[in-house]
Every structure is written in structure tokens, then in C-alpha cells.
Design a protein around this motif. Structure first.
Motif, PDB file in Angstrom:
ATOM      1  N   GLU A   7       0.850  -1.190   0.000  1.00 56.12           N
ATOM      2  CA  GLU A   7       0.000   0.000   0.000  1.00 56.12           C
ATOM      3  C   GLU A   7       0.885   1.240   0.000  1.00 56.12           C
ATOM      4  N   SER A  10       1.108   7.181   3.077  1.00 60.51           N
ATOM      5  CA  SER A  10       0.362   8.440   3.107  1.00 60.51           C
ATOM      6  C   SER A  10       1.324   9.608   3.002  1.00 60.51           C
ATOM      7  N   TRP A  12       0.719  12.406   4.044  1.00 63.27           N
ATOM      8  CA  TRP A  12       0.598  13.173   5.282  1.00 63.27           C
ATOM      9  C   TRP A  12       1.634  12.737   6.315  1.00 63.27           C
ATOM     10  N   THR A  13       2.039  11.469   6.238  1.00 58.31           N
ATOM     11  CA  THR A  13       3.104  11.015   7.135  1.00 58.31           C
ATOM     12  C   THR A  13       4.377  11.819   6.885  1.00 58.31           C
ATOM     13  N   GLU A  55      -3.244  15.383  15.393  1.00 57.41           N
ATOM     14  CA  GLU A  55      -3.385  15.444  13.944  1.00 57.41           C
ATOM     15  C   GLU A  55      -3.418  16.917  13.537  1.00 57.41           C
ATOM     16  N   ARG A  57      -3.437  18.161   9.974  1.00 53.43           N
ATOM     17  CA  ARG A  57      -3.523  18.338   8.518  1.00 53.43           C
ATOM     18  C   ARG A  57      -4.031  19.721   8.142  1.00 53.43           C
TER      19      ARG A  57
END
Length: 377
Positions: A7, A10, A12-13, A55, A57
Motif C-alpha cells: 500500500e 500516506s 501526510w506522514t 493530527e 492536517r
């Protein structure tokens, strides 16, 4: 033998890791942006390790928008962008400084702005990104008290010390203390790009008050002596995303709100109840006044009135199932018409047969709703 594809990671990581390694995230000194809350500032000054990681984002999107816009301002206008300032109270990075011609003339020609401040004096700019949910509040009220304090700390440092004397801004540091003409807030809506500018004349008294605020925090014996400036997790987004929220509010008992930790004695409960009753009375009075004002506006034409814009929604004609037309449709399609027309059952049969349910005007309209928003400047 086939190998299942991995997979993809991300993105975002990567974004969070880069953000965590940034100079701002690694900064241990108190920054102007940390003065949003006295308790948070006290934890930073005490060297308290963060207890929470959230988080972020939305914050990162705001940062990317912020950085891109400032880079454009530097390229096109020649403004001084992301320059560091330091005094005895804080270390910070000013979003943008628009130098006036007289000040810029003391710099090498390559550092002079293409679009100088009208002068005399420089303009200190702070760029803030906001969500669409906060946009009306921005238009109506402008910067918050914490945002004003942050900007005045920047401007005050420039007025008393000037730019920090570090690599990359030596020429700027040689300017010494600057004459500040104004503070400009540039609000950008993250959702649609709307821009709102709020500019105020520089007030040295307010700059002094901002420095006193920091000094007051520095004089506290422990962070626990500092004031909580917000209502806590679950009630205020500032607390929800604070890196010290657990240190500040603790871990609540199962099923209890974190704020319950503030009540220990019957006297505390008495005070909380009195606050609840007082707030309830204010709420009831506010609702009554709002209903009265709404009634007075009934039928008023939409438009701009002073600082507010009035609009209406609703009031549209509605329809209802036409039983007689449904009976005719049943006969046309060869469906069995009930002896006693059952509206709900007939609708169900028509939908199962893939037929549109005949409608007729009901003679009623949808509720009329009032919409009030601040006029754009």
C-alpha cells in the motif's frame, strides 16, 4: 507466485515528519505565536515536555498556503518575509515587513521593495489562514486579542531593537529600531481563497502591554500558577490541539468532562451553579431580543443596511401527492386500484413499478429563514 503490491504510504506522514523537524517545531524559546494562552506560554518557559501530539492536517494546509503567499509577496513586491526578531521577551518570525522608501534607502538597492509602504514608517503584516466556518467572525470582529498581542510583540521588537542580527539579515539588523506606522492583518480563507485586510495604526502603548503580558508569565513560580485562557478540551479548539492539554487539564475520570477537575468543594459547586444560572439568564434574554428583532424585520427587502447584509431563504411553494392523479395512473398502467385509496401504499406500489408519483401544489410554502452576515470591506 504473485507478490501483493504494498500500500502506498500516506503523504501526510511525510508532511508531519517534515513539520516536526522544522526550526519552528524545534524551537525551545518562547515565540510570539505561543502567547495565545498564558498557561501554554508558562509551560514553554518552564521547559515542560509536550504531553500531547495531535493530527494537524488542517494546520499544515494553512502553513502551505501561508508560505506560498509570502513567497509570492517577496518575489513580486520585494517585501521582507519571514524575518526573525528578538528582544528580552520573545523570539519570533515576522510574516512580512513592508519598508517605506526612507527606511529602504538605507539598504542596498537589491533589498529595496518594489512596492514600498506609503510611509513614513514601515508596516508589519501578519498573515492568518481561517476556515470558512470562522470567516464571518473574521469579517465582523477582526483579529482576536491573542492575534493582536502576537502582532504587537513582533512590532514592538522591531520598534525597540529592530531585526535580529543573524546570518541572512545583517543589513536589516543595521537599520536598528524602526518607525512602525501600522500593523496589517491579512486573513485568507482556506476553503475559497477569500481575502480580508484589517489594518490598524501602530500603538506603542499596546506594544508595551504585550511585553508586560510576557513579563508577567516569566514571573510566575510554576506553570500551574498561570491562567487558563480557554475553556478546555471539548469546548475550545485551541485546547483540543494544544500540545500541553493533558498537563493542563489532566486525565478526567471515566465519563466525566475534563472541566470537572476544577470543582473540588461545595463552594466550587456553588460558584459553578451561579455561573450556570447567570449564563442561562443571558441566553434567555438574548433569544428574546433576537426573536423581537426578527419579528421587526419580517417582510423587509433583502439588502445592505449599515454593517450587515440581510438575505432571506425559503418561502418556496411545496407539493404533495395527488391521489386523484395516482388513481388515473393506476388505471392507465393496469394496476389494481385500492377500494379505499391508501396514499402511502399507492406511493409504495408506484415506486416499486418505477413510476413517478404525481404531485400537485399543496398551497403551502417552506419556512422563511433570515440570513444575516457582515458586509465585506
Amino acid at each position: 507466485m504473485s507478490v501483493l503490491p504494498l500500500e502506498p504510504p500516506s503523504i501526510w506522514t511525510a508532511a508531519h515528519e517534515v513539520s516536526d523537524r522544522s526550526d519552528r517545531s524545534q524551537q525551545k524559546e518562547l515565540g510570539a505565536s505561543d502567547t495565545v494562552c498564558q498557561r501554554r506560554a508558562a509551560y514553554i518557559l518552564a521547559g515542560t515536555q509536550p504531553t500531547d501530539h495531535h493530527e494537524k492536517r488542517a494546520a499544515l494546509l494553512g502553513t502551505y498556503t501561508h508560505d506560498g503567499l509570502l513567497t509570492s509577496a517577496r518575489t513580486e513586491y520585494g517585501w521582507q518575509v519571514e524575518r526573525s526578531v528578538r528582544d528580552e521577551g520573545i523570539l519570533g518570525h515576522v510574516d512580512a515587513v513592508q519598508l517605506d522608501e526612507a527606511t529602504a534607502a538605507r539598504l542596498p538597492r537589491r533589498m529595496r521593495p518594489k512596492l514600498p509602504a506609503p510611509g513614513p514608517g514601515v508596516i508589519v503584516e501578519d498573515v492568518k489562514t481561517k476556515s470558512v466556518y470562522l470567516w464571518d467572525k473574521v469579517l465582523r470582529y477582526g483579529p482576536t486579542e491573542a492575534e493582536l498581542r502576537q502582532a504587537y510583540l513582533y512590532a514592538g521588537a522591531l520598534a525597540t531593537v529592530g531585526f535580529e542580527d543573524v546570518k541572512g539579515q545583517r543589513y536589516l539588523a543595521r537599520l536598528g529600531p524602526l518607525t512602525i506606522a501600522a500593523i496589517r492583518f491579512r486573513f485568507i480563507c482556506r476553503d475559497n481563497g477569500d481575502e480580508h485586510i484589517h489594518e490598524i495604526p501602530y500603538d506603542p502603548v499596546r506594544a508595551t502591554h504585550a511585553r508586560w503580558w510576557v513579563q508577567g508569565v516569566r514571573e510566575l513560580a510554576t506553570p500551574e500558577r498561570a491562567r487558563r485562557d480557554f475553556d478546555g478540551p471539548g469546548l475550545d479548539a485551541v485546547c483540543d490541539h494544544c500540545q500541553f492539554v493533558t498537563a493542563c487539564w489532566g486525565v478526567p475520570a471515566p465519563g466525566r468532562a475534563p472541566q470537572s477537575a476544577l470543582v473540588h468543594t461545595d463552594a466550587d459547586r456553588e460558584q459553578a451553579l451561579a455561573e450556570y444560572v447567570a449564563a442561562h439568564e443571558l441566553e434567555a434574554a438574548g433569544k428574546k431580543a433576537k426573536k423581537f428583532a426578527r419579528a421587526k424585520l419580517d417582510g423587509a427587502p433583502a439588502g445592505i443596511y449599515g454593517a450587515n447584509e440581510l438575505a432571506w431563504s425559503g418561502g418556496n411553494p411545496t407539493q404533495e401527492p395527488d391521489v386523484e392523479a395516482m388513481v388515473d395512473l393506476y388505471e392507465t398502467e393496469g394496476l389494481t386500484v385500492p377500494m379505499a385509496p391508501d396514499e402511502k401504499k399507492m406511493i409504495t406500489v408506484l415506486k416499486k413499478a418505477g413510476l413517478a408519483v404525481p404531485q400537485r401544489p399543496s398551497g403551502k410554502t417552506t419556512a422563511v429563514s433570515i440570513n444575516v452576515k457582515p458586509v465585506r470591506s
